[in-house]
Design a protein around this motif. Structure first.
Motif, PDB file in Angstrom:
ATOM      1  N   GLY A  25      44.570  38.479  42.631  1.00 24.96           N
ATOM      2  CA  GLY A  25      45.498  38.337  41.520  1.00 24.96           C
ATOM      3  C   GLY A  25      45.814  36.890  41.208  1.00 24.96           C
ATOM      4  O   GLY A  25      45.300  35.967  41.827  1.00 24.96           O
ATOM      5  N   LYS A  26      46.697  36.765  40.266  1.00 21.71           N
ATOM      6  CA  LYS A  26      47.069  35.472  39.733  1.00 21.71           C
ATOM      7  C   LYS A  26      48.025  34.724  40.663  1.00 21.71           C
ATOM      8  O   LYS A  26      47.953  33.509  40.814  1.00 21.71           O
ATOM      9  CB  LYS A  26      47.745  35.779  38.392  1.00 21.71           C
ATOM     10  N   GLU A  27      48.930  35.484  41.315  1.00 27.53           N
ATOM     11  CA  GLU A  27      49.997  34.861  42.102  1.00 27.53           C
ATOM     12  C   GLU A  27      49.576  34.644  43.552  1.00 27.53           C
ATOM     13  O   GLU A  27      48.597  35.197  44.021  1.00 27.53           O
ATOM     14  CB  GLU A  27      51.245  35.763  42.090  1.00 27.53           C
ATOM     15  N   GLU A  28      50.368  33.852  44.250  1.00 28.95           N
ATOM     16  CA  GLU A  28      50.252  33.664  45.697  1.00 28.95           C
ATOM     17  C   GLU A  28      48.883  33.215  46.149  1.00 28.95           C
ATOM     18  O   GLU A  28      48.364  33.684  47.158  1.00 28.95           O
ATOM     19  CB  GLU A  28      50.545  34.980  46.435  1.00 28.95           C
ATOM     20  N   GLY A  29      48.268  32.339  45.435  1.00 30.91           N
ATOM     21  CA  GLY A  29      46.988  31.824  45.887  1.00 30.91           C
ATOM     22  C   GLY A  29      47.175  30.749  46.937  1.00 30.91           C
ATOM     23  O   GLY A  29      48.269  30.273  47.186  1.00 30.91           O
ATOM     24  N   GLU A  30      46.086  30.359  47.585  1.00 28.95           N
ATOM     25  CA  GLU A  30      46.091  29.189  48.466  1.00 28.95           C
ATOM     26  C   GLU A  30      44.744  28.501  48.327  1.00 28.95           C
ATOM     27  O   GLU A  30      43.821  29.050  47.735  1.00 28.95           O
ATOM     28  CB  GLU A  30      46.373  29.601  49.915  1.00 28.95           C
TER      29      GLU A  30
END
Ligand SMILES: [Zn+2]
Ligand SMILES: [Zn+2]
Ligand SMILES: [Zn+2]
Length: 146
Positions: A127-132
């Motif tokens: 998804g779009k959120e909570e990437g690293e």
């Protein structure tokens, strides 16, 4: 010498630009274009995500155009820094990591393996959120330990 420093500075600076663009634009208001890149498989030879190559090519083209006016000036080296970064990005991200071309698959180089690991972590998030791990050429040192 000064031209080389400009070139090198721009090259390093582009990693920051990439990080910011990736985190806040590609995973932000332009998520529509980046989304297909986070799907598990490449469905087509091209992804909507490739639009970003075009976007980053425009400033380089403009810089090269004005960079050769009255002999080569500093704009040329800024353009060269951006283009070289783009080329490395492509080789690392699209070729080495995502294997769009099967060129150097079996690398034993620790640095390259580390880059690949870090980017796989980035792709764990669909998804779009909570990437690293939004960077590309510089990743946290923990990924270099085998
Ligand atoms: Zn991403
Ligand atoms: Zn991908
Ligand atoms: Zn990727």
């Amino acid at each position: 010498m000064i031209s080389f420093l400009i070139f090198l500075g721009v090259f390093l600076f582009m990693e920051c630009v990439t990080w910011l663009t990736h985190k806040y634009i590609m995973h932000g208001l332009m998520w529509y274009f980046h989304e297909d890149h986070h799907q598990p498989k490449y469905a087509h030879p091209f992804e909507r995500n490739d639009i970003f190559f075009v976007i980053f090519a425009i400033p380089s083209i403009v810089l090269f155009y004005y960079g050769v006016e009255g002999g080569i000036n500093y704009l040329f080296f800024i353009g060269l820094g951006i283009t070289t970064y783009g080329f490395c990005y492509f080789m690392i991200h699209d070729v080495l990591i995502h294997q769009r071309f099967k060129w150097f698959k079996n690398t034993k180089n620790k640095y390259l393996i580390g880059l690949r690991k870090a980017h796989k972590v980035h792709h764990k998030h669909l998804g779009k959120e909570e990437g690293e791990c939004f960077g590309m050429l510089f990743v946290p040192f923990k990924y270099y330990k085998v």
